[in-house]
Design a protein around this motif. Structure first.
Motif, short mmCIF file in Angstrom:
data_model
loop_
_atom_site.label_atom_id
_atom_site.label_comp_id
_atom_site.label_asym_id
_atom_site.label_seq_id
_atom_site.Cartn_x
_atom_site.Cartn_y
_atom_site.Cartn_z
N LEU A 237 -24.76 -5.35 -15.26
CA LEU A 237 -23.60 -5.33 -14.38
C LEU A 237 -23.52 -6.67 -13.67
N GLY A 238 -22.69 -7.56 -14.20
CA GLY A 238 -22.57 -8.90 -13.62
C GLY A 238 -23.92 -9.60 -13.61
N PRO A 239 -24.39 -10.02 -12.44
CA PRO A 239 -25.67 -10.73 -12.35
C PRO A 239 -26.88 -9.80 -12.33
N LYS A 240 -26.65 -8.49 -12.34
CA LYS A 240 -27.73 -7.52 -12.21
C LYS A 240 -28.12 -6.90 -13.54
N ASP A 241 -29.42 -6.67 -13.70
CA ASP A 241 -29.96 -5.87 -14.79
C ASP A 241 -30.55 -4.62 -14.16
N PRO B 143 -15.78 0.41 -5.00
CA PRO B 143 -15.03 -0.20 -6.11
C PRO B 143 -14.85 -1.71 -5.97
N ALA B 144 -14.57 -2.19 -4.76
CA ALA B 144 -14.36 -3.62 -4.56
C ALA B 144 -15.63 -4.41 -4.84
N LYS B 145 -16.78 -3.90 -4.40
CA LYS B 145 -18.05 -4.58 -4.64
C LYS B 145 -18.43 -4.53 -6.12
N LEU B 146 -18.15 -3.41 -6.76
CA LEU B 146 -18.42 -3.30 -8.20
C LEU B 146 -17.55 -4.27 -8.98
N LEU B 147 -16.28 -4.39 -8.58
CA LEU B 147 -15.38 -5.33 -9.25
C LEU B 147 -15.87 -6.76 -9.06
N ALA B 148 -16.35 -7.08 -7.85
CA ALA B 148 -16.87 -8.43 -7.59
C ALA B 148 -18.07 -8.72 -8.49
N LEU B 149 -18.93 -7.73 -8.71
CA LEU B 149 -20.08 -7.92 -9.60
C LEU B 149 -19.60 -8.15 -11.04
N LEU B 150 -18.62 -7.34 -11.46
CA LEU B 150 -18.11 -7.49 -12.82
C LEU B 150 -17.44 -8.85 -13.05
N GLN B 151 -16.88 -9.41 -12.00
CA GLN B 151 -16.12 -10.66 -12.13
C GLN B 151 -16.96 -11.91 -11.88
N THR B 152 -18.26 -11.77 -11.67
CA THR B 152 -19.11 -12.94 -11.50
C THR B 152 -19.15 -13.73 -12.81
N PRO B 153 -19.37 -15.04 -12.73
CA PRO B 153 -19.42 -15.85 -13.96
C PRO B 153 -20.43 -15.28 -14.96
N PRO B 154 -20.06 -15.22 -16.23
CA PRO B 154 -20.95 -14.62 -17.23
C PRO B 154 -22.23 -15.41 -17.43
N ARG B 155 -23.28 -14.67 -17.73
CA ARG B 155 -24.57 -15.29 -18.07
C ARG B 155 -24.64 -15.48 -19.58
N ALA C 24 -16.77 7.11 -10.40
CA ALA C 24 -15.46 6.95 -9.78
C ALA C 24 -15.24 5.49 -9.39
N GLY C 25 -16.26 4.87 -8.81
CA GLY C 25 -16.16 3.47 -8.42
C GLY C 25 -15.99 2.55 -9.60
N LEU C 26 -16.66 2.85 -10.71
CA LEU C 26 -16.56 2.02 -11.90
C LEU C 26 -15.16 2.09 -12.53
N PHE C 27 -14.57 3.28 -12.54
CA PHE C 27 -13.22 3.41 -13.07
C PHE C 27 -12.23 2.60 -12.22
N LYS C 28 -12.40 2.67 -10.91
CA LYS C 28 -11.52 1.89 -10.03
C LYS C 28 -11.74 0.40 -10.22
N ALA C 29 -13.00 -0.01 -10.38
CA ALA C 29 -13.30 -1.42 -10.61
C ALA C 29 -12.70 -1.88 -11.94
N ALA D 240 -10.09 -0.80 -13.28
CA ALA D 240 -8.65 -0.93 -13.08
C ALA D 240 -8.27 -2.29 -12.51
N GLY D 241 -9.23 -2.95 -11.83
CA GLY D 241 -8.96 -4.25 -11.24
C GLY D 241 -9.18 -5.41 -12.18
#
Length: 318
Positions: A184-188, A201-213, A238-243, A245-246
């Protein structure tokens, strides 16, 4: 002709008049419209009110006609003007409803769109759908167990809380070593890390949108994998579905069937050389199938399916 026959004929004539507007055929083919989500409802009302203001639809004695949608998906109108104006207004309402995705994803038989270019309205519809599914996911019962089991068309797989991975085929279990962590983004994330992950959802989206490794999978694939292949709880799902969507470029395909013939609703995410698709059961939020299609390069045309027949917690293997 009896009074009943005469009333029925009048009703049919009135129905024919009311359905004489652009979009009537598409609306009729769509069938019953399910209740709108609050975001979709707001979009429809805004579009219709703007259209009414522009067209200047008026009621009896010059009063402005009022139109609205109920939370149950019905329409309320006080239009008393000529039938032509009524048809114009109904046409506006239909256009707005289609733009909001009311007909697109709630009805079996909708023809899936191609993977080509799509308008902003399509992206907006995907966001509405994923937002609705997040609500469904949040209402599912939480559970626990020693293993997370996925029953797929290929085999039954089990992941222990220590991330040991087992595969059962033809009734025989085989240990496959340690399961790779979920990305998930920078996390394993291992099982424990998943339990400690934010559900915002906002924090999950921020993780997903971090620069790819290096060698990282796409944000859409990361979310889809967690939703289809991990013991994520209802709040995290629920949070992942909302993320999801962003994410930009996520689009709604519509009603489709997976490789086993089960009906669901598909969303897609296109990259430079591939398209990822998840088919969701709109009643349960379960991921029925994840499909990955190469659209360019040496593997162009190659399609892989990961079809989940059922999943959940268990305390034993086999």
């Amino acid at each position: 002709m009896t009074a009943y026959d005469n009333n029925e004929e009048n009703d049919m004539n009135e129905r024919g008049t009311l359905l004489d507007f652009p979009g009537a055929d598409e609306l009729a083919m769509a069938g019953q419209v399910e209740p709108l989500s609050e975001p979709a409802l707001a979009r429809v009302l805004t579009a219709v009110e703007a259209a009414v203001a522009t067209e200047g639809v008026t009621g009896t004695a010059g009063s402005t006609g009022r139109v609205g949608l109920t939370a149950g998906g019905g329409t309320v109108t006080s239009i008393r003007g000529p039938s032509r104006r009524r048809r114009v207004l109904i046409g506006m309402l239909t256009t707005a409803a289609v733009a909001a995705g009311v007909v697109t994803y709630t009805h079996p038989g909708t023809t899936p769109s191609s993977t080509g270019g799509h308008s902003a309205a399509s992206a907006d519809t995907a966001a509405v759908f994923l937002d609705d599914i997040s609500t469904v996911a949040a209402t599912q019962s939480a559970a626990t167990g020693k293993y997370w089991k996925n029953h797929t068309t290929i085999a039954d797989t089990y992941i222990s809380q220590s991330m040991q991975y087992y595969v059962v085929t033809n009734g025989k279990a085989a240990t496959k070593g340690t399961r790779p962590d979920w990305q998930l983004g920078p996390k394993d994330l291992d099982w424990k890390g998943l339990e400690q992950l934010t559900t915002d959802p906002a924090k999950l989206l921020a993780l997903l949108q971090t620069p790819p490794r290096p060698k990282s999978i796409s944000p859409f694939d990361q979310a889809a994998t967690l939703l289809s292949d991990s013991p994520a709880g209802p709040k995290l799902r629920a949070g992942l579905f909302k993320a999801m969507a962003g994410l930009k470029a996520v689009k709604l395909v519509g009603q489709v069937k997976d490789s086993t013939g089960r009906g669901g609703t598909a969303v897609e995410f296109a990259e430079a050389k591939s398209v990822g698709r998840v088919i969701v059961d709109p009643k349960t939020s379960a991921i029925l199938e994840y499909t990955f299609t190469w659209t360019a390069g040496a593997s162009k045309g190659k399609v892989s399916h990961y079809t989940v027949l059922s999943s959940g917690f268990t305390d034993k293997i086999g």
